[in-house]
Design an enzyme around this catalytic site. Structure first.
Site, PDB file in Angstrom:
ATOM      1  CE  LYS A  13      33.722  27.773 -13.906  1.00  0.00           C
ATOM      2  NZ  LYS A  13      35.024  27.576 -14.575  1.00  0.00           N
ATOM      3  CG  HIS A  43      22.916  31.234 -13.490  1.00  0.00           C
ATOM      4  ND1 HIS A  43      23.902  30.798 -12.641  1.00  0.00           N
ATOM      5  CD2 HIS A  43      23.439  31.134 -14.728  1.00  0.00           C
ATOM      6  CE1 HIS A  43      24.979  30.466 -13.332  1.00  0.00           C
ATOM      7  NE2 HIS A  43      24.719  30.670 -14.613  1.00  0.00           N
ATOM      8  N   GLY A  67      23.770  22.146 -19.124  1.00  0.00           N
ATOM      9  CA  GLY A  67      23.377  22.399 -17.749  1.00  0.00           C
ATOM     10  C   GLY A  67      24.501  22.340 -16.734  1.00  0.00           C
ATOM     11  CD  GLU A  68      26.618  26.258 -15.688  1.00  0.00           C
ATOM     12  OE1 GLU A  68      25.679  26.928 -15.220  1.00  0.00           O
ATOM     13  OE2 GLU A  68      27.520  26.735 -16.378  1.00  0.00           O
ATOM     14  N   GLY A 106      33.473  21.422 -26.601  1.00  0.00           N
ATOM     15  CA  GLY A 106      34.150  20.172 -26.918  1.00  0.00           C
ATOM     16  C   GLY A 106      33.855  19.713 -28.329  1.00  0.00           C
ATOM     17  CG  ASN A 146      21.825  27.391 -12.579  1.00  0.00           C
ATOM     18  OD1 ASN A 146      21.672  28.317 -11.798  1.00  0.00           O
ATOM     19  ND2 ASN A 146      22.765  27.382 -13.512  1.00  0.00           N
ATOM     20  NE  ARG A 198      39.594  30.622 -16.472  1.00  0.00           N
ATOM     21  CZ  ARG A 198      38.879  29.620 -16.966  1.00  0.00           C
ATOM     22  NH1 ARG A 198      39.426  28.804 -17.855  1.00  0.00           N
ATOM     23  NH2 ARG A 198      37.647  29.431 -16.599  1.00  0.00           N
TER      24      ARG A 198
END
Length: 329
Positions: free
Chosen positions: A253, A39, A106-107, A174, A110, A277
């Site tokens: 997210k 991160h 990726g997010e 997925g 970051n 979770r």
């Protein structure tokens, strides 16, 4: 036989402290090694850290003897795939047979920091699999030129390369990416989910591997699970709500850019949102049953992230009362 690993979360701990926890986990019997988070920023300001994973892993390789890898790094925004290939090859050369490269799409948290565009998920997925093509070309040690849809490379060659090839694992949740992972990667990483979903992901991974002419049997399947253990249930829940509220957010997210936004969303997280979770419990028997469930599903490695700050107590308790009671197959 399933092996149990330790998730090294650089978002929460100073890297020097985290090295101590990893060494303690190895001594305690977490034999699968370490999933190292990669991160630039933590999920929430409360988590408080976010050290450079590549520096940390060099020290980790010297401090411990177990395998380790990124969980996960995104190729294509902060890093060109050639830079990731360079870093991965170096760690592979320094620590033969121990380093694996975990990749993800990726997010924004970051990857937005350089100010470039943040494309749709399908584009990010395409970028990741093109990046794998670039990385694998460089891993051959040949002079590489690449002119793709998303990446370009001019006359690049890796001179420092490992004797044992670095495997590439892809994190996915997925069906489309699971199938592509089977085709183009060496293994798959996922997080805890419903049994039916996990089974579907494995089926798609196996299908993709067979289409590429590979035998899916024996291809590593890695899992990361989040737990919150503490001496009391109240303390365990408090740790989850304060230290890892993102674990109770049951929505995508990847497009949220700032940790301050996550902190605002965290105010909406309630104890019931962690159900299925994150195993929030002071009962080591319950923690053992939760872990055994995933072992029985056939994962090769299960890496545990205890979300609280109580890492030493967690390692000691699980070493004493959880790991010895697991049926690893």
């Amino acid at each position: 036989m399933t092996k149990i690993g330790y998730a090294a979360m650089l978002e929460q701990f100073h890297p020097t402290d985290l090295l101590d926890y990893c060494a303690a986990a190895e001594d305690a019997g977490f034999s699968a090694g370490f999933m190292v988070s990669e991160h630039f920023q933590p999920w929430t300001p409360q988590q408080g850290q976010s050290a450079f994973a590549w520096s940390f892993m060099g020290a980790l390789g010297m401090r411990t003897t177990l395998p380790f890898g990124t969980a996960v790094v995104c190729p294509g925004f902060r890093y060109h795939p050639a830079v990731i290939a360079h870093a991965a090859a170096t760690l592979g050369a320094m620590f033969p047979g121990r380093f694996w490269l975990g990749l993800g799409a990726g997010e924004a948290l970051n990857e937005h920091i350089l100010g470039g565009p943040w494309p749709e998920a399908s584009v990010r997925s395409a970028m990741m699999f093109e990046a794998i093509e670039v990385i694998n070309k460089l891993f051959t040690g040949k002079v590489v030129k690449h002119y793709g849809e998303h990446f370009k490379l001019e006359s690049a060659k890796l001179y420092t390369r490992p004797e044992i090839p670095v495997p590439i694992y892809v994190a996915t949740a997925g069906p489309v990416n699971s199938k592509r992972t089977g085709k183009y990667a060496d293994g798959m990483i996922t997080v805890g989910a419903a049994d039916e979903k996990i089974g579907m992901l494995w089926d798609k991974f196996d299908e993709g591997a067979r289409e590429a002419g590979k035998d899916p049997k024996g291809k590593p399947k890695l899992l990361q699970i989040h737990v919150s253990w503490a001496p009391t249930d109240d303390e365990a829940m408090d740790n989850a709500l304060r230290e890892w509220p993102n674990g109770g957010m049951a929505f995508p997210k990847q497009d949220i850019r700032n940790q301050e936004d996550f902190a605002l969303m965290a105010k909406l997280v309630r104890p019931e949102h962690f159900t299925n979770r994150c195993e929030v419990s002071s009962s080591l028997e319950a923690q053992t049953e939760n872990l055994q469930h995933y072992i029985d599903m056939g994962f090769d490695e299960v890496h545990i992230h205890n979300v609280g700050r109580n890492q030493k107590a967690f390692i000691e308790a699980f070493s004493r009362e959880v790991l010895p009671n697991l049926r690893l197959g």
